[in-house]
Design a protein around this motif. Structure first.
Motif, mmCIF file in Angstrom:
data_model
loop_
_atom_site.group_PDB
_atom_site.id
_atom_site.type_symbol
_atom_site.label_atom_id
_atom_site.label_comp_id
_atom_site.label_asym_id
_atom_site.label_seq_id
_atom_site.Cartn_x
_atom_site.Cartn_y
_atom_site.Cartn_z
ATOM 1 N N LEU A 113 0.830 -1.193 0.000
ATOM 2 C CA LEU A 113 0.000 0.000 0.000
ATOM 3 C C LEU A 113 0.867 1.247 0.000
ATOM 4 C CD1 LEU A 113 -2.717 -1.082 2.558
ATOM 5 C CD2 LEU A 113 -2.936 -0.925 0.083
ATOM 6 N N GLU A 114 0.387 2.260 -0.708
ATOM 7 C CA GLU A 114 1.096 3.533 -0.757
ATOM 8 C C GLU A 114 1.332 4.045 0.662
ATOM 9 O OE1 GLU A 114 0.786 7.588 -3.425
ATOM 10 O OE2 GLU A 114 -1.027 6.440 -3.031
ATOM 11 N N GLN A 115 2.532 4.529 0.930
ATOM 12 C CA GLN A 115 3.007 5.000 2.227
ATOM 13 C C GLN A 115 3.296 3.861 3.201
ATOM 14 O OE1 GLN A 115 4.057 8.115 2.619
ATOM 15 N NE2 GLN A 115 3.401 8.342 0.496
ATOM 16 N N GLY A 116 3.030 2.628 2.796
ATOM 17 C CA GLY A 116 3.385 1.465 3.602
ATOM 18 C C GLY A 116 4.757 0.967 3.169
ATOM 19 N N SER A 117 4.937 -0.337 3.243
ATOM 20 C CA SER A 117 6.206 -0.911 2.797
ATOM 21 C C SER A 117 5.935 -2.225 2.087
ATOM 22 C CB SER A 117 7.137 -1.147 3.988
ATOM 23 O OG SER A 117 6.627 -2.168 4.806
ATOM 24 N N VAL A 118 6.923 -2.662 1.341
ATOM 25 C CA VAL A 118 6.868 -3.978 0.708
ATOM 26 C C VAL A 118 8.242 -4.605 0.860
ATOM 27 C CG1 VAL A 118 7.472 -3.227 -1.639
ATOM 28 C CG2 VAL A 118 6.075 -5.252 -1.332
ATOM 29 N N SER A 119 8.241 -5.890 1.190
ATOM 30 C CA SER A 119 9.495 -6.642 1.305
ATOM 31 C C SER A 119 9.447 -7.818 0.353
ATOM 32 C CB SER A 119 9.691 -7.149 2.738
ATOM 33 O OG SER A 119 9.951 -6.072 3.604
ATOM 34 N N VAL A 120 10.530 -8.025 -0.355
ATOM 35 C CA VAL A 120 10.640 -9.125 -1.311
ATOM 36 C C VAL A 120 11.761 -10.042 -0.826
ATOM 37 C CG1 VAL A 120 11.113 -9.768 -3.698
ATOM 38 C CG2 VAL A 120 9.897 -7.635 -3.198
ATOM 39 N N GLN A 121 11.434 -11.325 -0.692
ATOM 40 C CA GLN A 121 12.443 -12.303 -0.287
ATOM 41 C C GLN A 121 12.836 -13.142 -1.494
ATOM 42 O OE1 GLN A 121 10.869 -14.520 3.055
ATOM 43 N NE2 GLN A 121 11.788 -13.061 4.465
ATOM 44 N N CYS A 122 14.126 -13.143 -1.804
ATOM 45 C CA CYS A 122 14.653 -13.935 -2.910
ATOM 46 C C CYS A 122 15.548 -15.026 -2.326
ATOM 47 C CB CYS A 122 15.436 -13.052 -3.871
ATOM 48 S SG CYS A 122 14.401 -11.787 -4.648
ATOM 49 N N ARG A 123 15.262 -16.267 -2.663
ATOM 50 C CA ARG A 123 16.005 -17.410 -2.140
ATOM 51 C C ARG A 123 17.051 -17.851 -3.163
ATOM 52 N NH1 ARG A 123 13.417 -18.778 2.256
ATOM 53 N NH2 ARG A 123 11.236 -18.252 2.462
ATOM 54 N N TYR A 124 18.145 -18.403 -2.651
ATOM 55 C CA TYR A 124 19.198 -18.882 -3.544
ATOM 56 C C TYR A 124 19.745 -20.201 -3.021
ATOM 57 C CZ TYR A 124 21.980 -16.344 -0.045
ATOM 58 O OH TYR A 124 22.515 -15.868 1.122
ATOM 59 N N ASP A 125 20.361 -20.954 -3.908
ATOM 60 C CA ASP A 125 20.904 -22.272 -3.586
ATOM 61 C C ASP A 125 22.203 -22.149 -2.797
ATOM 62 O OD1 ASP A 125 18.811 -23.510 -4.855
ATOM 63 O OD2 ASP A 125 19.922 -23.977 -6.680
ATOM 64 N N PRO A 126 22.610 -23.223 -2.116
ATOM 65 C CA PRO A 126 23.891 -23.215 -1.395
ATOM 66 C C PRO A 126 25.041 -22.875 -2.341
ATOM 67 C CG PRO A 126 22.640 -25.198 -0.868
ATOM 68 C CD PRO A 126 21.896 -24.499 -1.974
ATOM 69 N N GLY A 127 26.042 -22.195 -1.786
ATOM 70 C CA GLY A 127 27.220 -21.840 -2.563
ATOM 71 C C GLY A 127 27.251 -20.373 -2.968
ATOM 72 N N TRP A 128 26.120 -19.680 -2.861
ATOM 73 C CA TRP A 128 26.048 -18.279 -3.284
ATOM 74 C C TRP A 128 26.045 -17.311 -2.095
ATOM 75 C CZ3 TRP A 128 27.068 -17.863 -8.183
ATOM 76 C CH2 TRP A 128 26.688 -18.879 -9.064
#
Length: 190
Positions: free
Chosen positions: A27-42
């Motif tokens: 929502l405008e004036q709120g927040s957004v969080s994006v979680q990106c997962r990755y494989d072992p080794g990175w």
């Protein structure tokens, strides 16, 4: 058998090692969080967040340092959790102009790894619609879709790997097998 390792090589595990939500809403004036997962080794690699409809013309907005230290830049922050192999990008406060196509990615030698994420920003008018959509699905139901199904970067990266790595190595292995088979022939006695 010689051909089995060659076929295993074609899959090149680890090449498409990042995934995230296909889309997120805030929502405008709120927040957004994006979680990106990755494989072992990175874990120790730098993670980044960029904006742009096309991977080729994406502008990197923020990048981690390769550690778990949180990096802040304006309204953006990025934090990498090495133990859980997930990095989180947060936009706060969210503006209407933040809506669009973004990419979460991992910096590496050669083409970077990336995953496309659509960000939607709701205003007071569509607050109820966004709230109903958000509460009717759990965060895990917002599908962490594999890179192979949702990102154009997969196609580009796969093509580059196919042309410059996989096919030449497969041809070399096939040539070696045929050469070995030819040298094992017993000459005929006349």
């Amino acid at each position: 058998m010689w051909l089995s390792p060659a076929l295993l090589l074609l899959s090149l595990p680890g090449c498409f090692s990042i995934q995230g939500p296909k889309s997120v809403k805030g929502l405008e004036q709120g927040s957004v969080s994006v979680q990106c997962r990755y494989d072992p080794g990175w874990e120790s690699y730098r993670k980044w967040w960029c904006q742009g409809k096309s991977w080729d013309f994406c502008t990197i907005l923020i990048e981690s340092k390769g550690s778990e230290e949180e990096v802040k830049k304006g309204r953006l922050s990025i934090r990498d959790n090495h133990r859980d192999r997930v990095f989180t990008v947060t936009i706060e406060p969210l503006h209407r102009g933040d809506a669009g196509t973004y990419w979460c990615g991992i910096r590496k030698s050669g083409p970077d790894l990336g995953f496309q994420v659509k960000v939607t920003v709701g205003t007071g008018r569509n607050l109820l619609i966004l709230w109903e959509e958000t509460t009717s699905t759990t965060p895990t139901a917002q599908s962490l879709e594999p890179l192979a199904m949702s990102s154009t970067s997969y196609g580009r990266t796969h093509f580059i790997l196919l042309v410059f790595v996989k096919v030449p190595i497969l041809l070399i292995l096939l040539g070696a097998i045929l050469w070995l088979k030819g040298s094992q022939r017993v000459p005929e006695v006349q």
